[in-house]
Design an enzyme around this catalytic site. Structure first.
Site, short mmCIF file in Angstrom:
data_model
loop_
_atom_site.label_atom_id
_atom_site.label_comp_id
_atom_site.label_asym_id
_atom_site.label_seq_id
_atom_site.Cartn_x
_atom_site.Cartn_y
_atom_site.Cartn_z
N THR A 47 0.87 -1.18 0.00
CA THR A 47 0.00 0.00 0.00
C THR A 47 0.91 1.23 0.00
O THR A 47 2.13 1.08 0.02
CB THR A 47 -0.89 0.03 1.26
N CYS A 48 0.31 2.42 0.05
CA CYS A 48 1.18 3.61 0.00
C CYS A 48 1.99 3.75 1.30
O CYS A 48 2.97 4.48 1.33
CB CYS A 48 0.39 4.85 -0.30
N ASN A 49 1.62 3.02 2.35
CA ASN A 49 2.37 3.10 3.62
C ASN A 49 3.35 1.97 3.83
O ASN A 49 4.19 2.03 4.74
CB ASN A 49 1.41 3.11 4.81
N ARG A 50 3.23 0.89 3.07
CA ARG A 50 4.03 -0.30 3.39
C ARG A 50 4.12 -1.29 2.24
O ARG A 50 3.26 -1.31 1.36
CB ARG A 50 3.40 -1.06 4.56
N SER A 107 -1.66 2.92 9.92
CA SER A 107 -1.56 3.80 8.76
C SER A 107 -1.11 5.19 9.17
O SER A 107 -1.31 5.61 10.31
CB SER A 107 -2.93 3.94 8.09
N GLU A 112 -8.01 5.10 8.30
CA GLU A 112 -8.35 5.22 6.87
C GLU A 112 -9.12 3.98 6.41
O GLU A 112 -8.83 2.86 6.85
CB GLU A 112 -7.09 5.42 6.02
N GLN A 118 -7.48 -2.95 0.70
CA GLN A 118 -6.18 -3.37 0.18
C GLN A 118 -5.75 -4.71 0.79
O GLN A 118 -5.12 -5.53 0.12
CB GLN A 118 -5.15 -2.27 0.44
N ALA A 188 -6.70 8.68 -12.14
CA ALA A 188 -8.17 8.56 -12.03
C ALA A 188 -8.56 7.26 -11.35
O ALA A 188 -9.59 6.67 -11.67
CB ALA A 188 -8.79 8.67 -13.42
N GLY A 189 -7.74 6.81 -10.41
CA GLY A 189 -8.07 5.62 -9.64
C GLY A 189 -8.80 6.04 -8.37
O GLY A 189 -9.39 7.12 -8.30
N1 LIG Z 1 -5.98 4.43 -2.78
C1 LIG Z 1 -5.64 5.31 -1.87
O1 LIG Z 1 -6.39 5.65 -0.98
C2 LIG Z 1 -4.27 5.96 -1.89
C3 LIG Z 1 -3.93 6.80 -0.85
C4 LIG Z 1 -2.71 7.45 -0.90
C5 LIG Z 1 -1.87 7.26 -1.96
N2 LIG Z 1 -2.20 6.42 -2.95
C6 LIG Z 1 -1.26 6.26 -4.07
O2 LIG Z 1 -1.87 6.84 -5.23
C7 LIG Z 1 -1.54 6.09 -6.37
C8 LIG Z 1 -2.81 5.60 -7.04
O3 LIG Z 1 -3.51 4.76 -6.16
P1 LIG Z 1 -4.96 4.22 -6.51
O4 LIG Z 1 -5.43 3.44 -5.38
O5 LIG Z 1 -5.80 5.35 -7.00
O6 LIG Z 1 -4.56 3.22 -7.69
P2 LIG Z 1 -5.30 2.87 -9.02
O7 LIG Z 1 -6.76 2.89 -8.80
O8 LIG Z 1 -4.70 1.66 -9.56
O9 LIG Z 1 -4.87 4.12 -9.96
C9 LIG Z 1 -5.06 4.06 -11.28
C10 LIG Z 1 -4.60 5.37 -11.94
O10 LIG Z 1 -3.18 5.32 -12.14
C11 LIG Z 1 -2.94 5.41 -13.56
N3 LIG Z 1 -1.77 4.63 -13.96
C12 LIG Z 1 -1.53 3.34 -13.69
N4 LIG Z 1 -0.34 2.98 -14.22
C13 LIG Z 1 0.14 4.06 -14.85
C14 LIG Z 1 1.32 4.32 -15.60
N5 LIG Z 1 2.22 3.36 -15.79
N6 LIG Z 1 1.51 5.56 -16.08
C15 LIG Z 1 0.58 6.54 -15.88
N7 LIG Z 1 -0.55 6.35 -15.20
C16 LIG Z 1 -0.76 5.13 -14.68
C17 LIG Z 1 -4.20 4.86 -14.19
O11 LIG Z 1 -4.29 5.24 -15.52
P3 LIG Z 1 -5.32 4.53 -16.52
O12 LIG Z 1 -6.29 5.60 -16.84
O13 LIG Z 1 -4.52 4.11 -17.71
O14 LIG Z 1 -5.92 3.36 -15.83
C18 LIG Z 1 -5.24 5.48 -13.29
O15 LIG Z 1 -5.45 6.84 -13.60
C19 LIG Z 1 -0.64 4.95 -5.88
O16 LIG Z 1 0.68 5.32 -6.06
C20 LIG Z 1 -0.97 4.82 -4.41
O17 LIG Z 1 0.11 4.32 -3.67
C21 LIG Z 1 -3.39 5.77 -2.96
#
Ligand SMILES: NC(=O)c1ccc[n+]([C@@H]2O[C@H](COP(=O)([O-])OP(=O)(O)OC[C@H]3O[C@@H](n4cnc5c(N)ncnc54)[C@H](OP(=O)(O)O)[C@@H]3O)[C@@H](O)[C@H]2O)c1
Length: 419
Positions: A47-50, A107, A112, A118, A188-189
């Protein structure tokens, strides 16, 4: 059977080390295939923390050593420097740690929601790779149950923040005119969606969402009143942006020094704030050297998260009680699981003796009717069951290795001679 945990997290290592071990959803199947060579029964929780590896095997030292080698190879560091960053755990400490993770206590942003999902996804991905045995599944299901209970029975996640909301709050605190400020969200995740939702609810007007896949950006843009933009247009869009929040799950930077330098050219010193909440980081660290650019990463937001933690002390204690109950249940199950081979041999040994003695006796009593034989058979079985009841309960209730040895000796379980 032993469980081991080998990990690196936000308490043990700085972002530049952690990001080398980070594995996103896309890369997880390949990482599991690699890990399988080291530890066939294991789960990766990144995850983003570990990034943590939970493994189960018959020899604790072998499993733990294999996971450490895997992390060392992933991080590309020497054995010596690895020791500075990683932690290991086994037994009860491991149960407690995984439950704390699932409950959101471990976390950066306490309570959270995202981490529970995750933990579930980590289990599912390892199951798909055929790497989950019964003990590992039981362990993760117990942790997931504790996480669910924490959310249902306590207020730990009530109005809980997320890294995305902390980033948006930080961004909005910098801006004077929220409704007209231009905020670009790259990714956009789930993290991007959260950032958009919070920014929109706080009245942000000029929201732009960027994703590799256009369709994904369009989907979120429609939902949260933002403008979808492709990566090709990013630099042009950044020319008049106030804030950029990056959260793309990319293994490599998506914003380089050269691009940002081009984007700020002609801004006449207008500040550009970039909040990079991705792990690994989306923005090349050298970007912060550019004039007028203020770059923050996930660790820079830590102090805000710390304040949030202090506000939740009472809830933390309530969650710790739940964790205590779940750990006690896991321990009980584990002890009983580990006692299974001894219980099996004990029952086999007793049955050997019973059936032999029964055979001898009925041979000497040829006049017995079928009914009488059956009655004696049942009687001997019930005597054996009653005699074994206490030793089996003793083994199941946590007799441990020493207790198992005592039972083995008392009942001659290692004795190969005929009963
Ligand atoms: N989830 C959380 O609550 C959270 C909290 C803090 C930090 N984060 C960090 O934020 C980031 C995204 O997390 P998420 O949970 O939102 O993940 P996710 O749902 O898998 O994010 C998908 C997004 O990342 C893009 N992406 C994936 N691979 C890529 C690449 N090689 N080049 C450019 N764009 C790419 C995707 O583009 P497409 O449009 O092509 O799919 C989509 O926009 C991670 O680094 C995570 O550690 C997440």
């Amino acid at each position: 059977m032993y469980f081991t945990l080998t990990g690196i997290n936000h308490h043990s290592a700085p972002i530049e080390v952690r990001e080398r071990a980070a594995i996103n959803t896309e890369a997880l199947p390949a990482a599991l295939l690699r890990l399988r060579q080291y530890a066939p029964h294991s789960i990766i929780l990144s995850t983003c923390n570990r990034t943590e590896i939970y493994a189960a095997g018959p020899h604790a030292a072998d499993v733990s050593g294999a996971c450490t080698r895997y992390l060392r190879d992933a991080l590309q560091v020497t054995e010596g420097s690895l020791a500075t960053y990683i932690y290991t755990a086994s037994g009860e400490a491991l149960f407690r740690h995984l439950c704390s993770v699932a409950c959101g206590l471990d976390s950066m942003v306490i309570g959270e929601y995202e981490v529970l999902g995750q933990v579930r996804q980590a289990l599912t991905a390892a199951e798909k790779a055929g790497m989950v045995n019964l003990p590992l599944r039981h362990l993760f299901e117990g942790a997931i149950r504790s996480g669910r209970r924490a959310r249902e029975e306590t207020g730990i996640s009530k109005n809980a923040l997320s890294i995305s909301s902390i980033a948006v709050n930080k961004a909005l605190a910098i801006i004077t005119d929220i409704s007209n400020a231009k905020i670009i969200i790259i990714g956009a995740g789930e993290a991007g969606r959260l950032a958009l939702r919070i920014a929109r609810s706080r009245g942000a007007g000029g929201l732009v969402v960027v994703s590799r896949t256009e369709q994904r950006a369009v989907g979120l843009a429609v939902q949260y009143g933002a403008r979808p933009v492709s990566h090709d247009q990013l630099i042009a869009e950044m020319r008049d942006a106030d804030i950029v929040i990056t959260c793309a799950a990319s293994p490599h930077p998506v914003l380089h020094y050269k691009q940002v330098s081009e984007a700020i050219d002609g801004r006449s010193g207008l500040p550009l704030v970039i909040l990079d909440i991705a792990m690994p980081r989306n923005v090349e660290p050298s970007v912060q050297e550019l004039p007028g650019v203020h770059l923050y990463n996930i660790d820079d937001l830590n102090h805000i998260a710390e304040g949030h933690r202090l506000e939740r002390e009472t809830e933390v204690r309530a969650v710790e009680r739940i964790i205590g109950e779940e750990v006690a249940m896991l321990l009980k199950w584990w002890q009983s699981y580990n006692a299974r081979p001894v219980i099996k041999s004990l029952m086999q040994r007793a049955e050997q003796i019973r059936s032999k003695q029964y055979g001898r006796s009925v041979k000497k009593l040829p006049a017995l009717s079928g009914e009488e034989r059956q009655a004696i058979d049942l009687l001997t079985r019930s005597i054996v069951d009653k005699i074994l009841r206490e030793p089996i309960m003793f083994l199941k209730s946590g007799a441990g290795k020493d207790g198992s040895e005592v039972i083995s000796r008392l009942f001659g379980l290692d004795d190969e001679s005929e009963p």
